[in-house]
Design a protein around this motif. Structure first.
Motif, PDB file in Angstrom:
ATOM      1  N   GLY A  46       5.603   6.697  -0.295  1.00  0.00           N
ATOM      2  CA  GLY A  46       4.545   6.994   0.679  1.00  0.00           C
ATOM      3  C   GLY A  46       3.833   5.743   1.142  1.00  0.00           C
ATOM      4  O   GLY A  46       2.593   5.668   1.099  1.00  0.00           O
ATOM      5  N   ALA A  47       4.612   4.764   1.593  1.00  0.00           N
ATOM      6  CA  ALA A  47       4.022   3.498   2.073  1.00  0.00           C
ATOM      7  C   ALA A  47       3.162   3.761   3.296  1.00  0.00           C
ATOM      8  O   ALA A  47       3.509   4.554   4.167  1.00  0.00           O
ATOM      9  CB  ALA A  47       5.123   2.504   2.398  1.00  0.00           C
ATOM     10  N   LYS A  48       2.037   3.059   3.329  1.00  0.00           N
ATOM     11  CA  LYS A  48       1.072   3.248   4.431  1.00  0.00           C
ATOM     12  C   LYS A  48       1.109   2.059   5.376  1.00  0.00           C
ATOM     13  O   LYS A  48       1.379   0.938   4.968  1.00  0.00           O
ATOM     14  CB  LYS A  48      -0.332   3.408   3.851  1.00  0.00           C
ATOM     15  CG  LYS A  48      -0.418   4.584   2.861  1.00  0.00           C
ATOM     16  CD  LYS A  48      -1.778   4.615   2.178  1.00  0.00           C
ATOM     17  CE  LYS A  48      -1.827   5.737   1.136  1.00  0.00           C
ATOM     18  NZ  LYS A  48      -3.124   5.766   0.412  1.00  0.00           N
TER      19      LYS A  48
ATOM     20  N   ASN B 158       0.838  -1.197   0.000  1.00  0.00           N
ATOM     21  CA  ASN B 158       0.000   0.000   0.000  1.00  0.00           C
ATOM     22  C   ASN B 158       0.873   1.248   0.000  1.00  0.00           C
ATOM     23  O   ASN B 158       1.505   1.583   1.005  1.00  0.00           O
ATOM     24  CB  ASN B 158      -0.914   0.018   1.235  1.00  0.00           C
ATOM     25  CG  ASN B 158      -1.884  -1.151   1.246  1.00  0.00           C
ATOM     26  OD1 ASN B 158      -2.589  -1.385   0.277  1.00  0.00           O
ATOM     27  ND2 ASN B 158      -1.904  -1.907   2.344  1.00  0.00           N
ATOM     28  N   THR B 159       0.940   1.919  -1.135  1.00  0.00           N
ATOM     29  CA  THR B 159       1.745   3.128  -1.268  1.00  0.00           C
ATOM     30  C   THR B 159       0.943   4.226  -1.959  1.00  0.00           C
ATOM     31  O   THR B 159       0.003   3.945  -2.701  1.00  0.00           O
ATOM     32  CB  THR B 159       3.023   2.846  -2.090  1.00  0.00           C
ATOM     33  OG1 THR B 159       2.651   2.345  -3.382  1.00  0.00           O
ATOM     34  CG2 THR B 159       3.922   1.830  -1.387  1.00  0.00           C
ATOM     35  N   ALA B 160       1.341   5.478  -1.714  1.00  0.00           N
ATOM     36  CA  ALA B 160       0.637   6.616  -2.314  1.00  0.00           C
ATOM     37  C   ALA B 160       0.854   6.679  -3.823  1.00  0.00           C
ATOM     38  O   ALA B 160      -0.011   7.126  -4.573  1.00  0.00           O
ATOM     39  CB  ALA B 160       1.097   7.914  -1.656  1.00  0.00           C
TER      40      ALA B 160
ATOM     41  N   GLN C  74       9.938   2.729   0.440  1.00  0.00           N
ATOM     42  CA  GLN C  74       8.750   2.988   1.260  1.00  0.00           C
ATOM     43  C   GLN C  74       8.606   4.481   1.545  1.00  0.00           C
ATOM     44  O   GLN C  74       7.510   5.039   1.471  1.00  0.00           O
ATOM     45  CB  GLN C  74       8.840   2.206   2.580  1.00  0.00           C
ATOM     46  CG  GLN C  74       8.619   0.720   2.426  1.00  0.00           C
ATOM     47  CD  GLN C  74       8.786  -0.018   3.751  1.00  0.00           C
ATOM     48  OE1 GLN C  74       9.844   0.060   4.380  1.00  0.00           O
ATOM     49  NE2 GLN C  74       7.756  -0.709   4.178  1.00  0.00           N
TER      50      GLN C  74
END
Length: 321
Positions: free
Chosen positions: A319-321, A207-209, A315
């Protein structure tokens, strides 16, 4: 993660078969029998990713000499006569055809006992830089290859690197059957490490931006494809190539469209182009290491540590979430 999930059985069987085909006919039964006397297997590795495999799999039963010394850019390596001679004296030469022309030529002319070409132990693909492509319409990991030849940077994908490790382990077992059990155990231990690393990348980049990253040269095509990312190389496979004005303009547009925050450069090549692009587009810079060699500037002491550093850099940039 279960190691069997990392490397399918059929892939392993095919890789090992291909690897053993590359063994020179010079490595006969008498050579293998000589290893029963307690002598270590003399291995020459072409550059760091091959050195790491030889050391991890060979353990205490091998001595490893590396043709590419720390800090030397592998693509530009020129061999000294002494190094060419070492190839002929070695029990095993472990290399990756297609990344170091000087090494490829020297091996072809040498009388090395056993040669293992890592490029035959997994499937190579084409990755490169294609100007003018429809970036938005592509799926993650799409082949950008516009350059002739396959991308040799297989070690940057832990799964493909594991396939190579399996083949190297099988080749060591054949070259030195006295210590086959140790090579098999060491290979399994390395596979466990690579499986864990693969799992860390899968989970860390799930999950990344954004999925797009810009890097100096297109060394990370296999990594991008494995983890659903989009690599945009300033240059193609050749780290010394200069980007065209059209490519620079395209990258500026991609950075804005895909919300790219960072331009990556590497440890063994010039950072000038990356920093110029970053300045022109208002982006940050960071290191994404293609792991072609370990130096005191490397963010880690070995392959596993530097790959984890690469994961952390990706990451942060994505922008890893």
């Amino acid at each position: 993660m279960n190691v069997r999930r990392l490397i399918p059985t059929t892939a392993v069987a095919g890789a090992v078969t291909l690897g053993l085909i590359t063994l020179s006919a010079c490595s006969g039964t008498s050579d293998a029998a000589d290893k029963g006397s307690g002598d270590k297997l003399d291995v020459v590795a072409s550059f760091y990713p091959m050195q790491f495999l030889a050391e991890q799999i060979g353990g205490t039963y091998v001595t490893v000499n590396t043709l590419t010394k720390p800090g030397v850019e592998p693509h530009d390596l020129e061999l000294k006569p002494k190094q060419v001679g070492e190839l002929g004296d070695a029990d095993v030469v472990l290399y990756l055809k297609g990344i170091q022309p000087a090494v490829d030529d020297a091996i072809a002319q040498s009388n090395a006992g056993t040669t293992i070409d890592a490029a035959t132990l997994t499937k190579l693909e084409e990755h490169g830089t294609e100007v003018g492509h429809d970036h938005g319409a592509e799926e993650a990991g799409h082949d950008h290859g516009s350059e002739a030849g396959a991308d040799p940077h297989i070690w940057l994908d832990p799964v493909k690197y594991g396939e190579v490790a399996q083949g190297v382990g099988a080749a060591f077992e054949k070259a030195d059957p006295t210590h086959a059990a140790a090579y098999k155990a060491n290979t399994q231990a390395l596979m466990t490490k690579l499986a864990a690393l693969n799992s860390e990348f899968e989970n860390g980049l799930k999950n990344t931006a954004t999925k797009t990253f810009i890097t100096t040269h297109s060394a990370f095509g296999y990594l991008a494809e494995r983890y659903g990312l989009e690599q945009e190389g300033i240059t193609g496979i050749d780290p010394e190539a200069e980007p065209s004005p059209a490519r620079v303009k395209e990258l500026q547009e991609i950075a804005k469209k895909d919300k790219v925050s960072t331009v990556f450069f590497e440890t063994l090549a010039s950072d000038r182009t990356a920093k110029t692009l970053a300045t022109d587009t208002g982006l940050k810079t960071d290191v994404l290491d293609p792991l072609e060699g370990i130096t005191d500037k490397s963010k880690g002491d070995d392959y596993i540590e530097v790959m984890r550093s690469n994961l952390a850099a990706l990451q942060k940039a994505l922008g890893a979430k």
